[in-house]
Design a protein around this motif. Structure first.
Motif, PDB file in Angstrom:
ATOM      1  N   ASN A  88     -19.359   4.482  10.660  1.00 21.30           N
ATOM      2  CA  ASN A  88     -18.339   3.689   9.984  1.00 21.30           C
ATOM      3  C   ASN A  88     -17.033   3.798  10.762  1.00 21.30           C
ATOM      4  N   VAL A  89     -16.806   2.880  11.672  1.00 22.44           N
ATOM      5  CA  VAL A  89     -15.600   2.919  12.505  1.00 22.44           C
ATOM      6  C   VAL A  89     -15.061   1.503  12.662  1.00 22.44           C
ATOM      7  N   VAL A  90     -13.737   1.370  12.551  1.00 23.32           N
ATOM      8  CA  VAL A  90     -13.093   0.082  12.788  1.00 23.32           C
ATOM      9  C   VAL A  90     -13.046  -0.152  14.301  1.00 23.32           C
ATOM     10  N   ASP A  91     -13.502  -1.330  14.724  1.00 16.86           N
ATOM     11  CA  ASP A  91     -13.528  -1.671  16.141  1.00 16.86           C
ATOM     12  C   ASP A  91     -12.940  -3.069  16.300  1.00 16.86           C
ATOM     13  N   PRO A  92     -11.918  -3.280  17.100  1.00 15.21           N
ATOM     14  CA  PRO A  92     -11.378  -2.412  18.139  1.00 15.21           C
ATOM     15  C   PRO A  92     -10.383  -1.393  17.576  1.00 15.21           C
ATOM     16  N   SER A  93     -10.169  -0.337  18.355  1.00 14.19           N
ATOM     17  CA  SER A  93      -9.341   0.780  17.905  1.00 14.19           C
ATOM     18  C   SER A  93      -7.881   0.392  17.666  1.00 14.19           C
TER      19      SER A  93
ATOM     20  N   LEU B 141     -16.951  -5.895   7.087  1.00 13.81           N
ATOM     21  CA  LEU B 141     -15.519  -6.117   6.914  1.00 13.81           C
ATOM     22  C   LEU B 141     -15.036  -6.882   8.135  1.00 13.81           C
ATOM     23  N   ALA B 142     -14.428  -8.031   7.892  1.00 18.75           N
ATOM     24  CA  ALA B 142     -14.031  -8.921   8.985  1.00 18.75           C
ATOM     25  C   ALA B 142     -12.583  -9.365   8.797  1.00 18.75           C
ATOM     26  N   VAL B 143     -11.943  -9.724   9.901  1.00 21.45           N
ATOM     27  CA  VAL B 143     -10.561 -10.194   9.879  1.00 21.45           C
ATOM     28  C   VAL B 143     -10.540 -11.638  10.367  1.00 21.45           C
ATOM     29  N   GLU B 144      -9.837 -12.465   9.611  1.00 20.26           N
ATOM     30  CA  GLU B 144      -9.703 -13.893   9.908  1.00 20.26           C
ATOM     31  C   GLU B 144      -8.238 -14.204  10.190  1.00 20.26           C
TER      32      GLU B 144
ATOM     33  N   GLY C  16      -5.833  -0.014   7.037  1.00 19.58           N
ATOM     34  CA  GLY C  16      -6.335   0.028   5.666  1.00 19.58           C
ATOM     35  C   GLY C  16      -7.757  -0.475   5.522  1.00 19.58           C
ATOM     36  N   ILE C  17      -8.364  -0.915   6.618  1.00 19.77           N
ATOM     37  CA  ILE C  17      -9.721  -1.463   6.572  1.00 19.77           C
ATOM     38  C   ILE C  17     -10.723  -0.375   6.172  1.00 19.77           C
ATOM     39  N   GLY C  18     -10.617   0.805   6.765  1.00 25.16           N
ATOM     40  CA  GLY C  18     -11.510   1.907   6.423  1.00 25.16           C
ATOM     41  C   GLY C  18     -11.333   2.367   4.987  1.00 25.16           C
TER      42      GLY C  18
ATOM     43  N   ALA D 245     -14.733 -15.279  11.252  1.00 27.15           N
ATOM     44  CA  ALA D 245     -13.891 -14.085  11.132  1.00 27.15           C
ATOM     45  C   ALA D 245     -14.517 -12.981  11.981  1.00 27.15           C
ATOM     46  N   LYS D 246     -13.687 -12.216  12.675  1.00 21.61           N
ATOM     47  CA  LYS D 246     -14.157 -11.149  13.570  1.00 21.61           C
ATOM     48  C   LYS D 246     -14.578  -9.931  12.754  1.00 21.61           C
ATOM     49  N   ILE D 247     -15.837  -9.517  12.875  1.00 18.74           N
ATOM     50  CA  ILE D 247     -16.319  -8.325  12.173  1.00 18.74           C
ATOM     51  C   ILE D 247     -15.667  -7.101  12.800  1.00 18.74           C
ATOM     52  N   MET D 248     -14.978  -6.324  11.982  1.00 23.91           N
ATOM     53  CA  MET D 248     -14.275  -5.123  12.436  1.00 23.91           C
ATOM     54  C   MET D 248     -15.063  -3.859  12.120  1.00 23.91           C
TER      55      MET D 248
END
Length: 175
Positions: free
Chosen positions: A78-83, A36-39, A89-91, A55-58
Motif C-alpha cells: 500500500n504505497v502512493v505512487d509517484p512519491s 485510489l486515483a487522482v483526476e 492524505g491519499i493513504g 484518472a491516474k491510479i495513485m
C-alpha cells in the motif's frame, strides 16, 4: 465509484484542486480492494492500464480477513505512487476505509502485525511511516524489535482497538 474528494495538493506545480476518486473493486466478508486515483492533476501522465476512466491510479490498497490469522491491513504494498504525491492524505483515506471495513465485519479479530521494511538501524524513532500508522493506534515497541530483523512489526492488537484518523483540511468529501 465509491467516493470523491476535492484535494488541494501541496505538490509542486499543482496550483488547482484535483479530485481524489476511491473505487472499490471488491468488498466482501473476506476482502476489500480499493483503487485510489487522482483526476485533473497537471503533473501526472496517464498510462494505459494505470488509469481509472481518465484518472491516474495513485494507489492500489486492500485488506483481507482469515479466520486463522485475523485481519491484514495491506494487500502487500500500500504505497502512493509517484512519491511526489506522498503526504497528500491519499493513504489516510485508504487506511480509514480499510479500518471501517474491518470494524464493520471483524471487530473482535486480531490485526496481523503491520510489517515495515527496516531501512537503517537505529533511526526507527524518526521513521515517518511509524508516525503515520500511530495515528490509527498501531504501535511499535522498538525496544522489543530484533536488531537483526529485516522488518519492524507492530504490537499485537484487535480490530476493535484501531481508530480512523482525521483527514487533512485540504481534503473535502464531495456529494
Amino acid at each position: 465509484m465509491d467516493a470523491r474528494y476535492s484535494l488541494i495538493p501541496t505538490v509542486e506545480k499543482e496550483t488547482d484542486p484535483v479530485t481524489l476518486i476511491v473505487h472499490r473493486t471488491e468488498d466482501t466478508h473476506e476482502q476489500l480492494e480499493l483503487l485510489l486515483a487522482v483526476e485533473g492533476a497537471k503533473t501526472l501522465k496517464l498510462v494505459p492500464g494505470r488509469d481509472l476512466n481518465g484518472a491516474k491510479i495513485m494507489m492500489r490498497a486492500g485488506a483481507s480477513f482469515s479466520r486463522h490469522s485475523g485481519v491484514r491491513l495491506s494487500n502487500g504494498f500500500n504505497v502512493v505512487d509517484p512519491s511526489a504525491w506522498h503526504r497528500q492524505g491519499i493513504g489516510t483515506v485508504a487506511l480509514n476505509l480499510m479500518i471501517e471495513w474491518a470494524k464493520r465485519l471483524h471487530p473482535d479479530a486480531d490485526v496481523r502485525p503491520v510489517e515495515l521494511k527496516r531501512y537503517k538501524q537505529g533511526i526507527e524513532g524518526d521513521d515517518p511511516r511509524l508516525a503515520f500508522y500511530r495515528r490509527f493506534n498501531l504501535q511499535w515497541n522498538l525496544a522489543d524489535q530484533d536488531q537483526d530483523a529485516v522488518n519492524l512489526l507492530s504490537v499485537p492488537m484487535t480490530v476493535r482497538d484501531l481508530q480512523t484518523a482525521p483527514l487533512s483540511a485540504r481534503l473535502t468529501r464531495l456529494p
